[in-house]
Design an enzyme around this catalytic site. Structure first.
Site, mmCIF file in Angstrom:
data_model
loop_
_atom_site.group_PDB
_atom_site.id
_atom_site.type_symbol
_atom_site.label_atom_id
_atom_site.label_comp_id
_atom_site.label_asym_id
_atom_site.label_seq_id
_atom_site.Cartn_x
_atom_site.Cartn_y
_atom_site.Cartn_z
ATOM 1 N N LYS A 138 -7.422 -3.906 13.096
ATOM 2 C CA LYS A 138 -6.176 -3.341 13.597
ATOM 3 C C LYS A 138 -5.755 -3.990 14.915
ATOM 4 O O LYS A 138 -4.561 -4.138 15.188
ATOM 5 C CB LYS A 138 -6.309 -1.823 13.743
ATOM 6 C CG LYS A 138 -6.379 -1.115 12.390
ATOM 7 C CD LYS A 138 -5.167 -1.439 11.520
ATOM 8 C CE LYS A 138 -5.143 -0.672 10.218
ATOM 9 N NZ LYS A 138 -3.938 -0.956 9.404
ATOM 10 N N SER A 148 -2.850 0.420 14.495
ATOM 11 C CA SER A 148 -3.497 1.717 14.701
ATOM 12 C C SER A 148 -3.800 1.904 16.172
ATOM 13 O O SER A 148 -3.958 0.919 16.922
ATOM 14 C CB SER A 148 -4.803 1.797 13.894
ATOM 15 O OG SER A 148 -5.542 2.957 14.233
ATOM 16 N N ILE A 202 1.122 6.868 4.483
ATOM 17 C CA ILE A 202 2.207 6.300 5.279
ATOM 18 C C ILE A 202 3.106 5.413 4.427
ATOM 19 O O ILE A 202 4.336 5.472 4.530
ATOM 20 C CB ILE A 202 1.635 5.512 6.472
ATOM 21 C CG1 ILE A 202 0.964 6.473 7.456
ATOM 22 C CG2 ILE A 202 2.734 4.720 7.175
ATOM 23 C CD1 ILE A 202 0.174 5.781 8.553
ATOM 24 N N SER A 256 -6.481 2.548 16.933
ATOM 25 C CA SER A 256 -7.799 1.903 16.929
ATOM 26 C C SER A 256 -7.744 0.458 17.368
ATOM 27 O O SER A 256 -8.789 -0.171 17.572
ATOM 28 C CB SER A 256 -8.417 1.989 15.526
ATOM 29 O OG SER A 256 -8.668 3.338 15.176
ATOM 30 N N GLN A 312 -16.283 2.858 13.064
ATOM 31 C CA GLN A 312 -15.143 2.000 12.733
ATOM 32 C C GLN A 312 -15.283 0.588 13.305
ATOM 33 O O GLN A 312 -14.290 -0.076 13.562
ATOM 34 C CB GLN A 312 -13.852 2.644 13.254
ATOM 35 C CG GLN A 312 -13.514 3.978 12.610
ATOM 36 C CD GLN A 312 -12.278 4.588 13.252
ATOM 37 O OE1 GLN A 312 -12.293 4.993 14.409
ATOM 38 N NE2 GLN A 312 -11.199 4.656 12.493
ATOM 39 N N ASP A 371 -3.689 -6.856 -5.405
ATOM 40 C CA ASP A 371 -4.662 -6.624 -4.348
ATOM 41 C C ASP A 371 -4.303 -7.512 -3.161
ATOM 42 O O ASP A 371 -4.361 -8.737 -3.254
ATOM 43 C CB ASP A 371 -6.068 -6.965 -4.859
ATOM 44 C CG ASP A 371 -7.158 -6.669 -3.853
ATOM 45 O OD1 ASP A 371 -6.847 -6.326 -2.690
ATOM 46 O OD2 ASP A 371 -8.349 -6.791 -4.224
ATOM 47 N N ASN A 429 1.532 -2.427 5.390
ATOM 48 C CA ASN A 429 0.882 -1.138 5.610
ATOM 49 C C ASN A 429 -0.498 -1.027 4.977
ATOM 50 O O ASN A 429 -1.338 -0.268 5.455
ATOM 51 C CB ASN A 429 1.791 -0.031 5.059
ATOM 52 C CG ASN A 429 1.062 1.283 4.918
ATOM 53 O OD1 ASN A 429 0.775 1.969 5.889
ATOM 54 N ND2 ASN A 429 0.745 1.648 3.675
ATOM 55 N N GLY A 468 0.819 -1.211 0.000
ATOM 56 C CA GLY A 468 0.000 0.000 0.000
ATOM 57 C C GLY A 468 0.847 1.253 0.000
ATOM 58 O O GLY A 468 0.671 2.134 0.856
ATOM 59 N N THR A 473 -4.231 9.685 14.735
ATOM 60 C CA THR A 473 -4.872 10.278 13.559
ATOM 61 C C THR A 473 -3.801 10.902 12.673
ATOM 62 O O THR A 473 -3.170 11.894 13.040
ATOM 63 C CB THR A 473 -5.894 11.341 13.976
ATOM 64 O OG1 THR A 473 -6.871 10.722 14.830
ATOM 65 C CG2 THR A 473 -6.594 11.917 12.749
ATOM 66 N N ILE A 474 -3.596 10.296 11.521
ATOM 67 C CA ILE A 474 -2.600 10.754 10.551
ATOM 68 C C ILE A 474 -3.350 11.292 9.342
ATOM 69 O O ILE A 474 -4.304 10.664 8.860
ATOM 70 C CB ILE A 474 -1.665 9.607 10.127
ATOM 71 C CG1 ILE A 474 -1.078 8.897 11.355
ATOM 72 C CG2 ILE A 474 -0.556 10.137 9.223
ATOM 73 C CD1 ILE A 474 -0.200 9.741 12.235
ATOM 74 N N TYR A 534 -13.390 -1.722 11.265
ATOM 75 C CA TYR A 534 -11.968 -1.386 11.127
ATOM 76 C C TYR A 534 -11.167 -1.719 12.379
ATOM 77 O O TYR A 534 -10.090 -2.322 12.307
ATOM 78 C CB TYR A 534 -11.848 0.096 10.804
ATOM 79 C CG TYR A 534 -10.458 0.664 10.749
ATOM 80 C CD1 TYR A 534 -9.641 0.468 9.639
ATOM 81 C CD2 TYR A 534 -9.953 1.444 11.798
ATOM 82 C CE1 TYR A 534 -8.372 1.013 9.565
ATOM 83 C CE2 TYR A 534 -8.685 1.997 11.738
ATOM 84 C CZ TYR A 534 -7.892 1.780 10.633
ATOM 85 O OH TYR A 534 -6.633 2.328 10.577
#
Length: 254
Positions: free
Chosen positions: A161, A144, A18, A146, A154, A64, A91, A13, A189-190, A157
């Site tokens: 993580k 993360s 990042i 998270s 989320q 992918d 990543n 990625g 948070t980026i 998500y």
């Protein structure tokens, strides 16, 4: 001398955010770099050009990560182009924000396949190559904050993580005998494409900035130093660790 002199580093990625920052930062630290990308050939080519501008070799390989076969093709392609694999930075990830009660099954399942399944198969493929090479290696997974806290939009998500964080802990045990170190970074948070829409509300962004003790949201470049350290021999006795890179957000209870 750069911290990554003579190493070959793979990043998934890596056309934006990042991943892009880490790929270019690794080249500046002396590594040859292979990047994985899903789409955007022009963006991938620009990352390779930036790597080569640092005097290092670069290669972009499309695939992918949600497809298990991509892991093998990425590692094999990187070895064919650059000779070996010393470091993997897993990543690639997505976070299509959505409410919980009406979460579409396809949104949940795609997030799982990209973020968690993709990381698993990439780590497995890179580790197998490192074992074959017999000289150890380093794996850094981008988890993360998270993984440690929740988010209303989320729910699909945050489990992925947390899973990536847990994967690095278990992989550290499984791979330690081969001198392969496995660690995770937990960004706060980026400012990347993943949250661009969510932070387009000025009030939301101001609130998020106020929550960070260092007084700002993160930039992709803020992850370069921590990941470079974990990838380097300076961290030769660091494995199974999780490094928060969040400006202090996690510890701010007030």
């Amino acid at each position: 001398m750069g911290l990554l002199d003579g190493k070959v580093l793979l990043v998934t990625g890596a056309t934006a955010g990042i991943g892009r920052a880490v790929a270019i930062g690794a080249a500046k630290a002396g590594a040859d770099v292979a990047i994985n990308y899903l789409d955007g050939e022009g963006a991938a080519a620009s990352v390779v050009a930036a790597i080569e501008a640092e005097g290092r070799r670069g290669v972009a390989i499309q695939g992918d990560v949600a497809d298990r076969a991509t892991a093998t093709s990425f590692v094999d392609g990187a070895v064919a182009a650059l000779g070996r694999v010393d470091v993997l930075v897993s990543n690639a990830g997505i976070c299509p924000f959505h409410a919980f009660l009406d979460m579409p099954a396809e949104t949940f399942e795609r997030t799982m396949r990209v973020n968690l399944h993709g990381a698993y198969y990439m780590v497995q493929a890179a580790a197998n190559r490192m074992v074959e090479q017999g000289q150890g290696g380093a794996i850094v997974a981008v988890s993360s904050i998270s993984a440690l806290v929740g988010g209303e939009f989320q729910t699909h998500y945050t489990p992925t993580k947390a899973g990536v964080h847990s994967l690095m802990q278990s992989a550290a045990i499984a791979l330690g005998r081969y001198n392969i170190r496995c660690n995770s970074v937990l960004p706060g948070t980026i400012l990347t494409d993943i949250n661009k829409q969510d932070l387009s509300d000025p009030e939301k962004r101001a609130y998020m900035e106020k929550r960070v003790p260092l007084g700002r949201l993160g930039q992709p470049e803020d992850l370069v130093g921590p990941i470079t350290f974990l990838a380097s021999d300076m961290a030769r006795y660091v494995t199974g660790a999780a490094l928060l890179v969040d400006g202090g957000a996690y510890v701010n209870l007030q």
